[in-house]
Design a protein around this motif. Structure first.
Motif, PDB file in Angstrom:
ATOM      1  N   SER A  67     -10.051  -3.888   7.066  1.00 19.56           N
ATOM      2  CA  SER A  67      -9.461  -2.812   7.856  1.00 19.56           C
ATOM      3  C   SER A  67      -8.754  -3.425   9.057  1.00 19.56           C
ATOM      4  N   LEU A  68      -7.635  -2.817   9.471  1.00 17.67           N
ATOM      5  CA  LEU A  68      -6.900  -3.318  10.625  1.00 17.67           C
ATOM      6  C   LEU A  68      -6.378  -2.149  11.450  1.00 17.67           C
ATOM      7  N   ARG A  69      -6.639  -2.202  12.755  1.00 17.89           N
ATOM      8  CA  ARG A  69      -6.114  -1.211  13.693  1.00 17.89           C
ATOM      9  C   ARG A  69      -5.428  -1.933  14.847  1.00 17.89           C
ATOM     10  N   VAL A 103      -5.110  -8.454   2.323  1.00 20.77           N
ATOM     11  CA  VAL A 103      -4.653  -7.066   2.359  1.00 20.77           C
ATOM     12  C   VAL A 103      -5.323  -6.372   3.544  1.00 20.77           C
ATOM     13  N   PHE A 104      -4.524  -5.694   4.350  1.00 21.37           N
ATOM     14  CA  PHE A 104      -5.042  -4.923   5.475  1.00 21.37           C
ATOM     15  C   PHE A 104      -4.872  -3.434   5.176  1.00 21.37           C
ATOM     16  N   SER A 108      -0.683   2.737   8.237  1.00 21.02           N
ATOM     17  CA  SER A 108       0.580   2.706   7.497  1.00 21.02           C
ATOM     18  C   SER A 108       0.374   2.281   6.049  1.00 21.02           C
ATOM     19  N   GLY A 109      -0.840   2.473   5.551  1.00 25.75           N
ATOM     20  CA  GLY A 109      -1.133   2.101   4.173  1.00 25.75           C
ATOM     21  C   GLY A 109      -1.578   0.654   4.056  1.00 25.75           C
ATOM     22  N   GLU A 110      -1.541   0.137   2.849  1.00 25.08           N
ATOM     23  CA  GLU A 110      -1.937  -1.248   2.611  1.00 25.08           C
ATOM     24  C   GLU A 110      -0.786  -2.190   2.967  1.00 25.08           C
ATOM     25  N   LEU A 111      -1.082  -3.175   3.814  1.00 22.34           N
ATOM     26  CA  LEU A 111      -0.105  -4.186   4.201  1.00 22.34           C
ATOM     27  C   LEU A 111      -0.603  -5.537   3.710  1.00 22.34           C
ATOM     28  N   PHE A 124       6.022  -5.066   4.369  1.00 17.30           N
ATOM     29  CA  PHE A 124       5.986  -3.891   5.243  1.00 17.30           C
ATOM     30  C   PHE A 124       6.843  -2.757   4.673  1.00 17.30           C
ATOM     31  N   PRO A 125       6.567  -1.527   5.103  1.00 13.97           N
ATOM     32  CA  PRO A 125       7.449  -0.402   4.731  1.00 13.97           C
ATOM     33  C   PRO A 125       8.787  -0.526   5.440  1.00 13.97           C
TER      34      PRO A 125
END
Length: 288
Positions: A67-69, A103-104, A108-111, A124-125
């Protein structure tokens, strides 16, 4: 007492004190919600990243998904490029993560971030901006770029960023030295329509390098007057310049005082690879 491993990383930099600094915290489990913002305010850099294990059996050296914030000194944000790059650098360079890709899971979803030689590549998106009527933004454009000639103004509603392209004949030294006043920007926009201003020009050649485009990024709405190198801004810039230059692969330079270089490759209508280098310059322990 709680002890949290803490790192400072210069992202989009080949050496320390260049690029964009980010703080990175490694978490075994979630923190009390208010603590994230308190830590970010204490770090007082443009973004603090929190990498968290998804289960107690995971390991930062062998796990592939986390997880990433991200938090600015003022609030949590949906996407941050340089702090994602910094987070991957901590995992790959300091914790010697054995995976070629991590994978984070984020807002913004999975990066995904993978290693490529000395660089790290983020998937990235892509944020395509739409052309706007300049007259609608007359006051804030004056506050942002003064009397410099504007070629086009676009808005990315998904990323809440306003892109201002200057004409190719604009004085590049004026572009590099412009100093908008944060209070003026905040007075003309309360952050509901957009929360950052990208100012960009067509590329230039410097010794040994030719950049496809250059930019600067101002985001006082996030508590960051000028972001030294902004990965999320380049999700907008990549979409814009790829169309204008008819190129998929581009080399960009963000012209802040610290400066930073980004390699971009537009993959399709929705994704872009953003590559750069990063240097871990500090390791410590946050004791709470």
């Amino acid at each position: 007492m709680m002890e949290i491993p803490l790192f400072t990383v210069d992202a989009f930099a080949r050496s320390c004190f260049d690029g964009n600094p980010a703080a990175v915290c490694l978490l075994e489990k979630a923190l009390p919600e208010e603590l994230y913002q308190n830590i970010a305010a204490e770090m007082n850099v443009s973004a603090t990243a929190f990498i968290m294990k998804l289960s107690s059996t995971d390991d930062f050296s062998s796990g592939a998904t986390f997880s990433l914030r991200w938090f600015t000194p003022k609030h949590e944000i949906d996407l941050c490029g340089h702090a994602t790059l910094a987070s991957a650098a901590v995992l790959f360079y300091h914790r010697e993560n054995t995976n070629t890709e991590v994978v984070f899971k984020t807002l913004s979803g999975e990066l995904r971030v993978r290693q490529r030689g000395e660089s790290l590549v983020m998937d990235f998106p892509l944020s395509k901006p739409e052309v706007q009527d300049q007259s609608e933004y007359k006051d804030i454009l004056k506050a942002a770029v003064g009397d410099m000639d504007i070629k086009e103004v676009c808005l990315s509603e998904t990323s809440k960023k306003l892109l201002v392209r200057l004409t190719d004949t604009c004085d590049r030294s004026a572009f590099r030295s412009m100093k908008p006043v944060a209070e003026d920007l905040l007075r003309h926009e309360d952050g509901r329509k957009f929360q950052g201003i990208i100012v960009t020009m067509k590329g230039e050649s410097v010794p040994l390098v030719k950049y496809d485009f250059v930019s600067r990024y101002f985001a006082p709405w996030h508590g960051v007057f000028e972001d030294p190198v902004c990965g999320s801004a380049h999700t907008v810039l990549a979409a814009y310049w790829s169309e204008k230059l008819r190129k998929k692969k581009m080399l960009a330079h963000q012209c802040s005082k610290r400066g930073g270089e980004l390699e971009l490759e537009v993959k399709d209508e929705s994704r872009v690879d953003i590559a750069g280098q990063a240097v871990v310059i500090f390791q410590g322990t946050l004791k709470l």
